[in-house]
Design an enzyme around this catalytic site. Structure first.
Site, mmCIF file in Angstrom:
data_model
loop_
_atom_site.group_PDB
_atom_site.id
_atom_site.type_symbol
_atom_site.label_atom_id
_atom_site.label_comp_id
_atom_site.label_asym_id
_atom_site.label_seq_id
_atom_site.Cartn_x
_atom_site.Cartn_y
_atom_site.Cartn_z
ATOM 1 N NE ARG A 167 -18.973 -8.969 -49.424
ATOM 2 C CZ ARG A 167 -18.456 -10.095 -49.922
ATOM 3 N NH1 ARG A 167 -19.220 -11.148 -50.106
ATOM 4 N NH2 ARG A 167 -17.170 -10.177 -50.194
ATOM 5 C CB SER A 216 -14.599 -5.256 -49.925
ATOM 6 O OG SER A 216 -13.809 -6.392 -50.145
ATOM 7 C CD GLU A 298 -18.687 -5.606 -49.412
ATOM 8 O OE1 GLU A 298 -18.517 -5.660 -50.643
ATOM 9 O OE2 GLU A 298 -18.221 -6.451 -48.626
HETATM 10 C C1 LIG Z 1 -10.081 -7.458 -42.723
HETATM 11 C C2 LIG Z 1 -11.527 -7.664 -43.110
HETATM 12 C C3 LIG Z 1 -11.833 -8.613 -44.057
HETATM 13 C C4 LIG Z 1 -13.179 -8.826 -44.431
HETATM 14 N N1 LIG Z 1 -13.458 -9.789 -45.351
HETATM 15 C C5 LIG Z 1 -14.734 -10.057 -45.682
HETATM 16 C C6 LIG Z 1 -15.051 -11.101 -46.600
HETATM 17 O O1 LIG Z 1 -14.196 -11.798 -47.116
HETATM 18 N N2 LIG Z 1 -16.339 -11.321 -46.895
HETATM 19 C C7 LIG Z 1 -17.343 -10.591 -46.344
HETATM 20 O O2 LIG Z 1 -18.515 -10.856 -46.629
HETATM 21 N N3 LIG Z 1 -17.077 -9.592 -45.469
HETATM 22 C C8 LIG Z 1 -15.804 -9.313 -45.127
HETATM 23 N N4 LIG Z 1 -15.518 -8.294 -44.250
HETATM 24 C C9 LIG Z 1 -16.612 -7.418 -43.767
HETATM 25 C C10 LIG Z 1 -17.275 -7.876 -42.469
HETATM 26 O O3 LIG Z 1 -16.402 -8.673 -41.689
HETATM 27 C C11 LIG Z 1 -18.565 -8.649 -42.737
HETATM 28 O O4 LIG Z 1 -19.519 -7.834 -43.411
HETATM 29 C C12 LIG Z 1 -19.201 -9.149 -41.438
HETATM 30 O O5 LIG Z 1 -20.225 -10.059 -41.775
HETATM 31 C C13 LIG Z 1 -19.767 -8.043 -40.548
HETATM 32 O O6 LIG Z 1 -20.096 -8.624 -39.299
HETATM 33 P P1 LIG Z 1 -20.075 -7.739 -37.969
HETATM 34 O O7 LIG Z 1 -20.481 -8.626 -36.853
HETATM 35 O O8 LIG Z 1 -18.762 -7.063 -37.799
HETATM 36 O O9 LIG Z 1 -21.209 -6.688 -38.297
HETATM 37 P P2 LIG Z 1 -21.172 -5.083 -38.157
HETATM 38 O O10 LIG Z 1 -20.065 -4.534 -38.992
HETATM 39 O O11 LIG Z 1 -21.191 -4.693 -36.740
HETATM 40 O O12 LIG Z 1 -22.571 -4.704 -38.837
HETATM 41 C C14 LIG Z 1 -22.739 -4.886 -40.228
HETATM 42 C C15 LIG Z 1 -24.223 -4.859 -40.568
HETATM 43 O O13 LIG Z 1 -24.841 -5.990 -39.969
HETATM 44 C C16 LIG Z 1 -25.905 -5.592 -39.116
HETATM 45 N N5 LIG Z 1 -25.921 -6.500 -37.952
HETATM 46 C C17 LIG Z 1 -24.885 -6.912 -37.203
HETATM 47 N N6 LIG Z 1 -25.313 -7.763 -36.238
HETATM 48 C C18 LIG Z 1 -26.650 -7.861 -36.390
HETATM 49 C C19 LIG Z 1 -27.678 -8.564 -35.712
HETATM 50 N N7 LIG Z 1 -27.411 -9.357 -34.661
HETATM 51 N N8 LIG Z 1 -28.942 -8.431 -36.149
HETATM 52 C C20 LIG Z 1 -29.249 -7.649 -37.211
HETATM 53 N N9 LIG Z 1 -28.325 -6.958 -37.890
HETATM 54 C C21 LIG Z 1 -27.035 -7.057 -37.492
HETATM 55 C C22 LIG Z 1 -25.611 -4.157 -38.735
HETATM 56 O O14 LIG Z 1 -26.804 -3.473 -38.429
HETATM 57 C C23 LIG Z 1 -24.965 -3.650 -40.016
HETATM 58 O O15 LIG Z 1 -25.993 -3.316 -40.941
HETATM 59 C C24 LIG Z 1 -14.198 -8.056 -43.855
HETATM 60 C C25 LIG Z 1 -13.873 -7.106 -42.873
HETATM 61 C C26 LIG Z 1 -12.561 -6.905 -42.514
HETATM 62 C C27 LIG Z 1 -12.228 -5.876 -41.454
#
Ligand SMILES: Cc1cc2nc3c(=O)[nH]c(=O)nc-3n(C[C@H](O)[C@H](O)[C@H](O)COP(=O)(O)OP(=O)(O)OC[C@H]3O[C@@H](n4cnc5c(N)ncnc54)[C@H](O)[C@@H]3O)c2cc1C
Length: 308
Positions: A167, A216, A298
């Site tokens: 992660r 998580s 996380e």
């Molecule tokens: C119901 C639920 C279930 C989930 N299950 C999982 C799972 O099974 N596995 C898992 O790994 N995660 C899971 N997640 C967590 C989350 O979905 C992941 O971490 C996802 O990859 C975050 O993407 P985001 O676009 O929402 O990023 P954000 O939450 O908006 O940002 C997360 C991080 O990524 C960075 N970021 C985002 N976009 C960019 C970009 N374009 N360039 C540089 N940095 C960037 C941000 O700066 C921040 O540090 C879950 C979340 C929820 C709500």
């Protein structure tokens, strides 16, 4: 906005962020920038004062934005960054493309990125977080990415640059991923569709997917966690040590450790970011007292608390 460059895309001041995160909490961004395209992003970052903090966000599915908001510029990619191209077993997707959409499109073309189907983020966030589930991670399929540095240079990133771990990546602060390329195994589209449907069912059965959460809350404990590679063991789960400390369902203000899955921190309706972060810290303290294990967040927490 005299001290800030004028882009072609959208730039707003004091833009509320709570509606842009899954947990629906938090204060405003001092500046909020949605670039029109890569050139717009490059020019904006090149001309932005070097001391101005920059924070890219995706769709906020892994974020707690604190109640006092975020100083500096929050960058969210939109329409100019959601393309998806598939050639053979190679998939190239814009950073704003939703993981689920990329997985579906890839499956239709017979490419197995099925693990992305149930992750509710966008591709930029998936790369940054080395997102993964059901034994597969971005690290397993990642070939390269294009990104823009904080100084406004367009760069090409390899797996060696990103150093994927559990992660986590080494993406430098303020660098914005704009596109990623993956190579994945080929498969029968119908089998891939069935597999994704089964994973959605499994997830809905075990996780509070209809609640406001950020997935998580804590990493699986160090020493037992995956490094992000599919062949690693993850023997001790964060949810288990939270459960053992008697914290399933624990409440602080509008925040709760989910009754359905104790490692999911949820906003039951009127939580503040302080409620959510406060409950998370309480859980860390109690788990340490109970098991001697220090849980690591996380969920990313960004911005400033409201001074007491
Ligand atoms: C119901 C639920 C279930 C989930 N299950 C999982 C799972 O099974 N596995 C898992 O790994 N995660 C899971 N997640 C967590 C989350 O979905 C992941 O971490 C996802 O990859 C975050 O993407 P985001 O676009 O929402 O990023 P954000 O939450 O908006 O940002 C997360 C991080 O990524 C960075 N970021 C985002 N976009 C960019 C970009 N374009 N360039 C540089 N940095 C960037 C941000 O700066 C921040 O540090 C879950 C979340 C929820 C709500």
């Amino acid at each position: 906005m005299s001290d800030i460059p004028t882009p072609r895309g959208t730039l707003a001041q004091d833009r509320p962020l709570s509606g842009l995160t899954w947990l629906r909490v938090g204060g405003p961004a001092e500046y909020f920038f949605q670039p029109a395209d890569a050139d717009d992003l490059v020019a904006f970052l090149r001309d932005l004062a070097p001391n101005m903090p920059v924070f890219p966000i995706g769709v906020g599915s892994n974020l707690i934005v604190r109640d006092g908001g975020v100083r500096g510029v929050v960058i969210r990619l939109g329409r100019g960054f959601n393309h998806i191209q598939i050639e053979g077993n190679t998939v190239t997707a814009g950073a704003a493309a939703m993981d689920a959409h990329v997985a579906r499109r890839a499956a239709e073309a017979g490419v197995d990125l099925g693990f992305l189907r149930t992750i509710p983020g966008a591709i930029g966030g998936a790369v940054r977080m080395n997102a993964g589930c059901y034994g597969a991670y971005v690290a397993d399929v990642f070939v390269s990415a294009r990104a823009v540095t904080r100084q406004g240079a367009l760069v090409h990133l390899t797996p060696e640059d990103l150093k994927f771990s559990y992660r986590q990546t080494d993406l430098p602060q303020g660098m914005v991923v704009i596109e990623a390329t993956f190579e994945a195994p080929l498969g029968d589209p119908r089998v891939l569709a069935d597999c994704m449907a089964a994973q959605i069912e499994t997830r809905n059965a075990s996780q509070p997917t209809k609640d406001r959460s950020a997935g998580s809350t804590f990493r699986n404990p160090v020493g037992f966690s995956s490094t992000g590679r599919a062949d690693d063991s993850q023997d001790l789960k964060a949810w288990r040590v939270i459960e053992d400390a008697g914290l399933r369902g624990a409440v602080q203000g509008g925040a709760q450790m989910s009754l359905k899955h104790p490692n999911f921190l949820i906003n039951t309706g009127a939580a503040t970011a302080a409620d959510l972060e406060g409950l998370g810290e309480y859980v860390r303290k109690k788990v340490f007292q109970n098991a001697g294990i220090t849980l690591e967040w996380e969920i990313m927490r960004i911005g400033e608390p409201i001074p007491e």
